[in-house]
Scaffold this motif. Structure first.
Motif, PDB file in Angstrom:
ATOM      1  N   THR A   1     -23.121  17.148  33.584  1.00  0.00           N
ATOM      2  CA  THR A   1     -22.513  18.063  34.559  1.00  0.00           C
ATOM      3  C   THR A   1     -22.259  19.457  34.000  1.00  0.00           C
ATOM      4  N   GLU A   2     -22.426  19.629  32.695  1.00  0.00           N
ATOM      5  CA  GLU A   2     -22.128  20.915  32.040  1.00  0.00           C
ATOM      6  C   GLU A   2     -20.723  21.404  32.395  1.00  0.00           C
ATOM      7  N   SER A   3     -19.776  20.502  32.310  1.00  0.00           N
ATOM      8  CA  SER A   3     -18.417  20.858  32.688  1.00  0.00           C
ATOM      9  C   SER A   3     -17.539  21.041  31.455  1.00  0.00           C
ATOM     10  N   LYS A   4     -16.311  21.442  31.711  1.00  0.00           N
ATOM     11  CA  LYS A   4     -15.353  21.591  30.603  1.00  0.00           C
ATOM     12  C   LYS A   4     -14.734  20.232  30.291  1.00  0.00           C
ATOM     13  N   LEU A   5     -14.516  20.004  29.002  1.00  0.00           N
ATOM     14  CA  LEU A   5     -13.989  18.710  28.550  1.00  0.00           C
ATOM     15  C   LEU A   5     -12.619  18.898  27.914  1.00  0.00           C
ATOM     16  N   GLU A   6     -11.655  18.126  28.355  1.00  0.00           N
ATOM     17  CA  GLU A   6     -10.306  18.191  27.768  1.00  0.00           C
ATOM     18  C   GLU A   6      -9.848  16.780  27.420  1.00  0.00           C
ATOM     19  N   GLU A   7      -9.375  16.606  26.195  1.00  0.00           N
ATOM     20  CA  GLU A   7      -8.878  15.293  25.777  1.00  0.00           C
ATOM     21  C   GLU A   7      -7.359  15.233  25.917  1.00  0.00           C
ATOM     22  N   ILE A   8      -6.880  14.153  26.475  1.00  0.00           N
ATOM     23  CA  ILE A   8      -5.438  13.903  26.527  1.00  0.00           C
ATOM     24  C   ILE A   8      -5.032  13.227  25.222  1.00  0.00           C
ATOM     25  N   LYS A   9      -3.972  13.758  24.618  1.00  0.00           N
ATOM     26  CA  LYS A   9      -3.551  13.221  23.321  1.00  0.00           C
ATOM     27  C   LYS A   9      -2.074  12.822  23.348  1.00  0.00           C
ATOM     28  N   VAL A  10      -1.765  11.833  22.539  1.00  0.00           N
ATOM     29  CA  VAL A  10      -0.366  11.442  22.352  1.00  0.00           C
ATOM     30  C   VAL A  10      -0.050  11.569  20.866  1.00  0.00           C
ATOM     31  N   SER A  11       1.218  11.642  20.509  1.00  0.00           N
ATOM     32  CA  SER A  11       1.547  11.753  19.090  1.00  0.00           C
ATOM     33  C   SER A  11       1.165  10.452  18.374  1.00  0.00           C
ATOM     34  N   ALA A  12       0.884  10.591  17.083  1.00  0.00           N
ATOM     35  CA  ALA A  12       0.287   9.493  16.307  1.00  0.00           C
ATOM     36  C   ALA A  12       1.125   8.221  16.292  1.00  0.00           C
ATOM     37  N   ASP A  13       2.430   8.350  16.459  1.00  0.00           N
ATOM     38  CA  ASP A  13       3.289   7.157  16.371  1.00  0.00           C
ATOM     39  C   ASP A  13       3.526   6.492  17.742  1.00  0.00           C
ATOM     40  N   THR A  14       2.811   6.931  18.777  1.00  0.00           N
ATOM     41  CA  THR A  14       3.050   6.390  20.130  1.00  0.00           C
ATOM     42  C   THR A  14       2.596   4.942  20.251  1.00  0.00           C
ATOM     43  N   PHE A  15       1.378   4.655  19.748  1.00  0.00           N
ATOM     44  CA  PHE A  15       0.829   3.299  19.857  1.00  0.00           C
ATOM     45  C   PHE A  15       0.607   2.718  18.463  1.00  0.00           C
ATOM     46  N   SER A  16       0.120   1.485  18.443  1.00  0.00           N
ATOM     47  CA  SER A  16      -0.170   0.815  17.181  1.00  0.00           C
ATOM     48  C   SER A  16      -1.690   0.804  16.974  1.00  0.00           C
ATOM     49  N   ASN A  17      -2.142   0.468  15.774  1.00  0.00           N
ATOM     50  CA  ASN A  17      -3.584   0.269  15.574  1.00  0.00           C
ATOM     51  C   ASN A  17      -4.020  -1.090  16.092  1.00  0.00           C
ATOM     52  N   ASP A  18      -3.043  -1.915  16.406  1.00  0.00           N
ATOM     53  CA  ASP A  18      -3.316  -3.261  16.890  1.00  0.00           C
ATOM     54  C   ASP A  18      -3.359  -3.270  18.415  1.00  0.00           C
ATOM     55  N   MET A  19      -4.402  -3.881  18.960  1.00  0.00           N
ATOM     56  CA  MET A  19      -4.591  -3.854  20.407  1.00  0.00           C
ATOM     57  C   MET A  19      -3.462  -4.555  21.164  1.00  0.00           C
ATOM     58  N   ASN A  20      -3.061  -5.732  20.685  1.00  0.00           N
ATOM     59  CA  ASN A  20      -2.019  -6.475  21.405  1.00  0.00           C
ATOM     60  C   ASN A  20      -0.685  -5.745  21.368  1.00  0.00           C
ATOM     61  N   LYS A  21      -0.404  -5.170  20.224  1.00  0.00           N
ATOM     62  CA  LYS A  21       0.844  -4.388  20.089  1.00  0.00           C
ATOM     63  C   LYS A  21       0.791  -3.172  21.028  1.00  0.00           C
ATOM     64  N   THR A  22      -0.364  -2.521  21.047  1.00  0.00           N
ATOM     65  CA  THR A  22      -0.522  -1.343  21.913  1.00  0.00           C
ATOM     66  C   THR A  22      -0.337  -1.733  23.374  1.00  0.00           C
ATOM     67  N   SER A  23      -0.869  -2.895  23.728  1.00  0.00           N
ATOM     68  CA  SER A  23      -0.727  -3.391  25.087  1.00  0.00           C
ATOM     69  C   SER A  23       0.745  -3.607  25.428  1.00  0.00           C
ATOM     70  N   GLU A  24       1.466  -4.203  24.492  1.00  0.00           N
ATOM     71  CA  GLU A  24       2.906  -4.432  24.690  1.00  0.00           C
ATOM     72  C   GLU A  24       3.658  -3.118  24.887  1.00  0.00           C
ATOM     73  N   ILE A  25       3.335  -2.143  24.028  1.00  0.00           N
ATOM     74  CA  ILE A  25       4.013  -0.839  24.110  1.00  0.00           C
ATOM     75  C   ILE A  25       3.724  -0.195  25.474  1.00  0.00           C
ATOM     76  N   ALA A  26       2.447  -0.246  25.884  1.00  0.00           N
ATOM     77  CA  ALA A  26       2.052   0.388  27.148  1.00  0.00           C
ATOM     78  C   ALA A  26       2.736  -0.297  28.338  1.00  0.00           C
ATOM     79  N   ASN A  27       2.784  -1.628  28.310  1.00  0.00           N
ATOM     80  CA  ASN A  27       3.427  -2.344  29.418  1.00  0.00           C
ATOM     81  C   ASN A  27       4.912  -2.014  29.498  1.00  0.00           C
TER      82      ASN A  27
END
Ligand code: FMN
Length: 149
Positions: free
Chosen positions: A27-53
């Motif tokens: 599409t030749e469009s502009k790209l913007e990434e949404i970012k959160v601070s590094a301590d928001t989630f875990s490197n572990d998927m299940n933990k991240t899921s828990e935090i998000a829920n």
């Protein structure tokens, strides 16, 4: 494409980034990434899921960067991984910035294959704004894509 398009995405482990970059090429469009601070989630998927829920249950969504001048665009494509069948929390935060944007909005998402409820969740978060048809891909579909990285 004469429309001015903005692609906004969040990616926890890189798959949605690949899809966003592919769409940007097309599409030749502009790209913007949404970012959160590094301590928001875990490197572990299940933990991240828990935090998000927990974030969704408490309404305490993560802080994200502000994307400026949304009204300059005719179309915003919003990309997210599917988390527990739903829109990932950093994108839930971003959607609050969209407010009463009066251009077109469409979504794209990546998942492990279980995304039935995603579109309805996305639409609900936009409080009645019209949402155009979007698309979803699985991580497997995107894992062999070399040209986008
Ligand atoms: N995939 C599904 O198909 N259904 C799910 O409900 C789902 N929940 C997830 C929850 C968490 C916290 C994470 C980290 C992944 C989950 N996945 C689920 C897999 C991701 O949606 C999928 O791997 C996605 O492509 C990852 O995108 P990303 O690399 O941009 O973060």
């Amino acid at each position: 494409m004469s429309e001015k398009t903005l692609i906004v995405y969040y990616s926890w482990s890189g798959t949605t980034t690949r899809m966003a970059k592919l769409l940007q090429k097309i599409t030749e469009s502009k790209l913007e990434e949404i970012k959160v601070s590094a301590d928001t989630f875990s490197n572990d998927m299940n933990k991240t899921s828990e935090i998000a829920n927990q974030q969704i249950a408490s309404g305490d969504l993560p802080e994200v960067n502000k994307i400026s001048k949304l009204d300059d665009y005719d179309l915003i494509l919003v990309g997210s991984p599917v988390w527990s069948g739903q829109v990932a929390t950093p994108i839930r935060s971003f959607l609050k910035q969209v407010g009463d944007f009066n251009g077109k909005i469409a979504q794209f998402h990546t998942s492990a294959g279980s995304d039935d409820k995603y579109e309805a969740d996305f639409e609900k978060l936009l409080n009645g704004l019209k949402v155009n048809p979007g698309l979803g891909m699985t991580s497997g579909d995107l894992s062999n894509e070399k040209s986008a990285t």
